[in-house]
Write an enzyme that holds these catalytic residues in place. Structure first.
Site, PDB file in Angstrom:
ATOM      1  N   ILE A   1       9.260   5.190   0.329  1.00  0.00           N
ATOM      2  CA  ILE A   1       9.582   3.870   0.878  1.00  0.00           C
ATOM      3  C   ILE A   1       8.740   2.786   0.223  1.00  0.00           C
ATOM      4  CG2 ILE A   1       9.467   2.441   2.961  1.00  0.00           C
ATOM      5  CD1 ILE A   1      10.151   4.993   4.566  1.00  0.00           C
ATOM      6  N   GLY A   2       7.464   3.038   0.031  1.00  0.00           N
ATOM      7  CA  GLY A   2       6.589   2.037  -0.563  1.00  0.00           C
ATOM      8  C   GLY A   2       7.048   1.628  -1.950  1.00  0.00           C
TER       9      GLY A   2
ATOM     10  N   THR B   1       0.840  -1.195   0.000  1.00  0.00           N
ATOM     11  CA  THR B   1       0.000   0.000   0.000  1.00  0.00           C
ATOM     12  C   THR B   1       0.878   1.249   0.000  1.00  0.00           C
ATOM     13  OG1 THR B   1      -0.236   0.207   2.414  1.00  0.00           O
ATOM     14  CG2 THR B   1      -1.796  -1.246   1.259  1.00  0.00           C
TER      15      THR B   1
ATOM     16  N   THR C   1       3.416   4.305  -4.667  1.00  0.00           N
ATOM     17  CA  THR C   1       3.701   5.106  -5.862  1.00  0.00           C
ATOM     18  C   THR C   1       4.960   5.943  -5.710  1.00  0.00           C
ATOM     19  OG1 THR C   1       2.309   6.946  -5.105  1.00  0.00           O
ATOM     20  CG2 THR C   1       1.247   5.234  -6.456  1.00  0.00           C
TER      21      THR C   1
ATOM     22  N   TYR D   1       0.455  11.438  15.368  1.00  0.00           N
ATOM     23  CA  TYR D   1       1.001  10.466  14.417  1.00  0.00           C
ATOM     24  C   TYR D   1       1.697   9.344  15.184  1.00  0.00           C
ATOM     25  CZ  TYR D   1       3.886   8.530  10.650  1.00  0.00           C
ATOM     26  OH  TYR D   1       4.497   7.686   9.746  1.00  0.00           O
TER      27      TYR D   1
END
Length: 243
Positions: A18-19, A12, A15, A148
């Site tokens: 890190i992902g 997830t 784009t 967060y």
């Protein structure tokens, strides 16, 4: 080592940052990867084109029905990387209720719904890997990232509770907690010389990390070589959480 041929993976928020690095690393080791974006189809397609054999998928993780639709798009997977998150920066008493709900819905609720959707097939298969992307701030006190940090600490506790329940089925559940990483989220800080220097002065290793500092740890956790690691948190922050 770290052979993922024959495995399907969903990353997830992949784009960019890190992902994207994680999705690319999984694909390079042979996994068929779903590159996920929230709403921007063109951006998702562009990222997927940079990862051979990957498939772009869209879903707004703030909407529960779209998480269920995401599972319909991908089918069952062997590897679930929960990387997408939302971060707002405010003093502890200045967050709006909307900001609170958005962070908790994306960072905590969506994590639960994703695991709930994808874990059953892993259990039935007798093999599965779930990695949630945490944050070194769940161990630190930051003047503008308090909520967060709370959301990431809640996600971490989820992993700790679910890992022993899934371990008998050959499914591992872990977190990887990055520190200050040079990604689009931190672009403004990285671009300002004074701000960058202040952050790097607080990091014992003396530099921002990069997404390529994170991806190898995720590869380990997703592989057969990581089969005996579950419930763990791999903190990759250059020592920042120690300060």
């Amino acid at each position: 080592m770290f052979d993922l041929h024959g495995k399907k993976a969903l990353v997830t928020g992949s784009t960019q940052g890190i992902g994207f690095a994680v999705a690319k690393a999984l694909a390079e080791r042979g996994a068929c990867v779903f590159v996920h974006g929230a709403r921007n189809a063109e951006k998702c397609q562009a990222a997927s084109l940079q990862i051979p054999g990957s498939t772009p998928v869209l879903a707004d993780l703030l909407i529960s029905e779209q998480i269920r639709e995401l599972h319909s798009q991908t089918g069952d997977v062997d590897i679930l990387i929960i990387n997408a998150s939302i971060q707002y920066k405010e003093a502890w008493n200045n967050f709006s209720e909307e900001q609170y709900d958005t962070m908790m819905d994306c960072n905590v609720k969506a994590s639960y719904l994703l695991m709930q959707a994808y874990a059953p097939a892993m259990q039935q298969k007798g093999w599965g890997r779930i990695v949630a992307m945490g944050s070194c701030n769940q161990y630190r006190q930051h003047p503008t990232l308090s909520l967060y940090a709370v959301s990431k600490a809640a996600q971490r506790k989820m992993v700790q509770n679910f890992a022993p329940a899934l371990a008998p089925y050959g499914v591992t559940v872990n977190t990887v907690s990055p520190g200050a990483i040079e990604t689009p989220r931190n672009a403004d800080v990285c671009a300002d010389a004074q701000s960058r220097a202040a952050v790097e002065a607080a990091i014992p290793s003396g530099r921002f990390g990069t997404p390529l500092d994170i991806a190898p740890a995720v590869l380990l956790l997703c592989s057969d070589e990581g089969a005996y690691i579950t419930g763990a948190d791999l903190v990759i922050d250059g020592g920042l959480s120690l300060t």
